[in-house]
Design a protein around this motif. Structure first.
Motif, short mmCIF file in Angstrom:
data_model
loop_
_atom_site.label_atom_id
_atom_site.label_comp_id
_atom_site.label_asym_id
_atom_site.label_seq_id
_atom_site.Cartn_x
_atom_site.Cartn_y
_atom_site.Cartn_z
N SER A 16 0.62 -0.92 0.37
CA SER A 16 0.11 -0.20 0.77
C SER A 16 0.72 1.48 0.06
CB SER A 16 -1.29 -0.10 1.51
OG SER A 16 -1.79 -0.86 1.31
N GLY A 17 2.13 1.26 0.06
CA GLY A 17 2.77 1.82 0.39
C GLY A 17 4.15 2.16 0.06
N SER A 18 5.66 2.73 0.50
CA SER A 18 6.51 2.91 0.04
C SER A 18 7.63 1.02 -0.35
CB SER A 18 7.71 3.13 1.22
OG SER A 18 7.92 2.35 2.53
N GLY A 19 7.23 0.31 0.17
CA GLY A 19 7.41 -0.87 -0.43
C GLY A 19 8.93 -1.27 -0.61
N THR A 20 9.75 -0.83 0.98
CA THR A 20 10.93 -1.33 0.72
C THR A 20 11.18 -2.69 1.19
OG1 THR A 20 11.02 -0.53 2.65
CG2 THR A 20 11.40 1.15 1.94
N ASN A 21 9.59 -3.56 1.89
CA ASN A 21 10.02 -4.12 1.99
C ASN A 21 9.74 -5.38 0.98
OD1 ASN A 21 10.50 -5.85 4.75
ND2 ASN A 21 8.54 -3.73 5.31
N LEU A 22 9.42 -4.94 -0.50
CA LEU A 22 8.96 -5.55 -1.49
C LEU A 22 10.53 -5.70 -2.23
CD1 LEU A 22 7.62 -6.23 -4.01
CD2 LEU A 22 7.41 -3.72 -4.94
N ASN A 23 10.98 -4.12 -2.22
CA ASN A 23 13.13 -3.95 -2.96
C ASN A 23 13.17 -5.47 -2.02
OD1 ASN A 23 14.42 -3.24 -4.44
ND2 ASN A 23 14.63 -1.49 -3.19
N LEU A 90 2.33 -9.60 2.37
CA LEU A 90 1.47 -8.77 2.68
C LEU A 90 2.86 -7.89 3.54
CD1 LEU A 90 -1.72 -9.72 4.24
CD2 LEU A 90 -1.56 -10.00 1.61
N ALA A 91 2.83 -6.68 2.00
CA ALA A 91 4.66 -6.17 2.29
C ALA A 91 3.65 -4.61 3.13
CB ALA A 91 5.62 -6.23 1.86
N GLY A 92 3.31 -4.31 3.91
CA GLY A 92 2.73 -3.01 4.13
C GLY A 92 1.36 -2.61 3.34
N PHE A 93 0.94 -4.03 3.56
CA PHE A 93 -0.58 -3.57 2.90
C PHE A 93 -1.23 -3.08 3.91
CE2 PHE A 93 -5.03 -6.45 1.15
CZ PHE A 93 -4.84 -4.96 0.56
N ASN A 111 1.90 -12.51 6.20
CA ASN A 111 1.96 -10.39 6.54
C ASN A 111 3.79 -10.26 7.86
OD1 ASN A 111 1.47 -7.80 7.57
ND2 ASN A 111 0.56 -8.52 9.02
N ILE A 112 3.87 -8.98 7.58
CA ILE A 112 5.28 -8.59 8.69
C ILE A 112 4.94 -7.56 9.23
CG2 ILE A 112 6.10 -6.89 6.71
CD1 ILE A 112 8.80 -7.68 8.08
N HIS A 113 4.24 -7.56 10.75
CA HIS A 113 4.28 -5.65 11.53
C HIS A 113 5.14 -6.12 12.39
CE1 HIS A 113 1.43 -4.37 13.68
NE2 HIS A 113 1.78 -4.39 15.06
N PRO A 114 5.67 -4.50 12.32
CA PRO A 114 6.92 -3.77 13.10
C PRO A 114 6.76 -3.76 14.73
CG PRO A 114 5.57 -2.61 12.17
CD PRO A 114 4.34 -3.67 11.32
N SER A 115 6.31 -4.84 15.33
CA SER A 115 7.06 -5.03 17.16
C SER A 115 6.38 -6.60 17.02
CB SER A 115 5.93 -4.85 17.12
OG SER A 115 4.73 -5.61 17.63
N VAL A 174 13.62 -0.74 12.87
CA VAL A 174 12.79 -1.75 12.34
C VAL A 174 12.87 -2.13 11.73
CG1 VAL A 174 10.28 -2.58 12.93
CG2 VAL A 174 11.90 -1.69 15.35
N LEU A 175 12.53 -0.93 10.39
CA LEU A 175 12.14 -1.09 9.38
C LEU A 175 13.52 -2.29 8.17
CD1 LEU A 175 9.54 -0.98 6.62
CD2 LEU A 175 11.27 1.70 6.23
N LYS A 176 14.71 -1.57 8.66
CA LYS A 176 16.31 -1.73 8.17
C LYS A 176 15.93 -3.61 8.41
CE LYS A 176 20.60 -0.60 8.12
NZ LYS A 176 21.77 -0.40 8.56
N LEU A 177 15.79 -3.73 9.76
CA LEU A 177 15.26 -5.49 10.21
C LEU A 177 14.81 -6.27 9.77
CD1 LEU A 177 16.28 -6.94 12.68
CD2 LEU A 177 14.86 -6.61 13.91
N GLU A 178 13.30 -5.43 9.54
CA GLU A 178 12.76 -6.05 8.39
C GLU A 178 13.27 -6.56 7.16
OE1 GLU A 178 7.98 -3.67 8.21
OE2 GLU A 178 9.04 -3.20 9.94
N HIS A 179 14.34 -5.74 6.48
CA HIS A 179 14.11 -6.14 4.97
C HIS A 179 15.29 -7.23 5.45
CE1 HIS A 179 13.73 -1.40 4.08
NE2 HIS A 179 12.86 -2.42 4.41
C1 GRF Z 1 6.21 -2.03 7.83
O1 GRF Z 1 6.96 -1.07 8.52
C2 GRF Z 1 5.38 -2.45 8.08
O2 GRF Z 1 5.79 -4.10 9.25
C3 GRF Z 1 3.97 -2.68 8.40
O3 GRF Z 1 4.21 -1.29 7.36
C4 GRF Z 1 5.32 -0.97 6.48
C5 GRF Z 1 5.52 -1.26 5.59
O4 GRF Z 1 6.99 -0.61 5.30
N1 GRF Z 1 3.34 -3.35 7.74
P1 GRF Z 1 7.15 -0.66 3.29
O5 GRF Z 1 6.51 -0.23 2.00
O6 GRF Z 1 7.80 -2.08 2.61
O7 GRF Z 1 8.29 0.11 3.14
#
Ligand code: GRF
Length: 194
Positions: A16-23, A90-93, A111-115, A174-179
């Motif tokens: 839905s947004g910036s898509g850095t996890n997608l990348n 689901l990556a920021g959906f 799904n990924i969640h930042p907690s 946290v986002l860096k860790l998500e990647h």
């Molecule tokens: C991430 O923090 C993810 O955990 C949350 O939304 C953010 C999406 O970031 N659900 P991005 O779109 O992957 O940059």
């Protein structure tokens, strides 16, 4: 690293947004031994910044309006079927999928969640974490079930919160860790279920 016997698993990423996890997932998927191929990107936000990665890597992408979720899911299912999708990430959906949809892809939606789930489900995670003076935070990749951010945990990674941590610095950390975490979780899932 997963040793591949067959073909890579066709995967769709919802954003839905910036898509850095997608990348980060796309980058991992380009490695020879990584078990998935990203063949479809679906967004409910026409202006999602993450769509630039679809263009960069020439991956099929679809904007589907989510004002009416039943219609959204119907169109999604058609796209998933057309692309022979076996895994959905689901990556920021930012929408909640219906029971019916989840059932059709049982144990195939991540799904990924930042907690550090089960703590801090839902929105404004970092703000709430800091307000409660938590020592640690992190991210969690989990299977999607009928309750928000509540499915079985696949992989969780932890970081220390500094004294002078701000919402923004925590979000970045946290986002860096998500990647790193999402691609690892995908490997675990494919190894276990496919
Ligand atoms: C991430 O923090 C993810 O955990 C949350 O939304 C953010 C999406 O970031 N659900 P991005 O779109 O992957 O940059």
């Amino acid at each position: 690293m997963v040793k591949l016997i067959g073909k890579k698993i066709n995967t769709a990423i919802f954003i839905s947004g910036s898509g850095t996890n997608l990348n980060s997932i796309i980058k991992s998927s380009l490695k020879k031994n990584f078990p998935i191929k990203v063949v479809l990107i679906i967004t409910n936000n026409q202006n999602a910044k993450g769509l630039r990665y679809a263009k960069k890597y020439k991956i099929k992408n679809k904007f589907i309006n989510s004002k009416n979720m039943a219609q959204f899911e119907k169109k999604c299912l058609k796209e998933l079927e057309n692309s022979n999708i076996k895994l959905v990430c689901l990556a920021g959906f930012m929408k909640i999928l219906s029971k019916k949809f989840i059932k059709l892809f049982k144990n195939k939606i991540l799904n990924i969640h930042p907690s550090l789930l089960p703590k801090y489900k839902g929105l404004n995670t970092h703000k709430r974490v800091l307000k409660n003076n938590e020592k640690f935070s992190g991210c969690t990749v989990h299977y999607v079930n009928n309750k928000l951010d509540s499915g079985k945990v696949i992989l969780q990674k932890k970081i220390l919160i500094k004294k002078n941590e701000t919402e923004l610095s925590l979000k970045k950390k946290v986002l860096k860790l998500e990647h790193l975490t999402f691609p690892k979780a995908i490997e675990i899932v494919i190894r276990a279920n496919y």
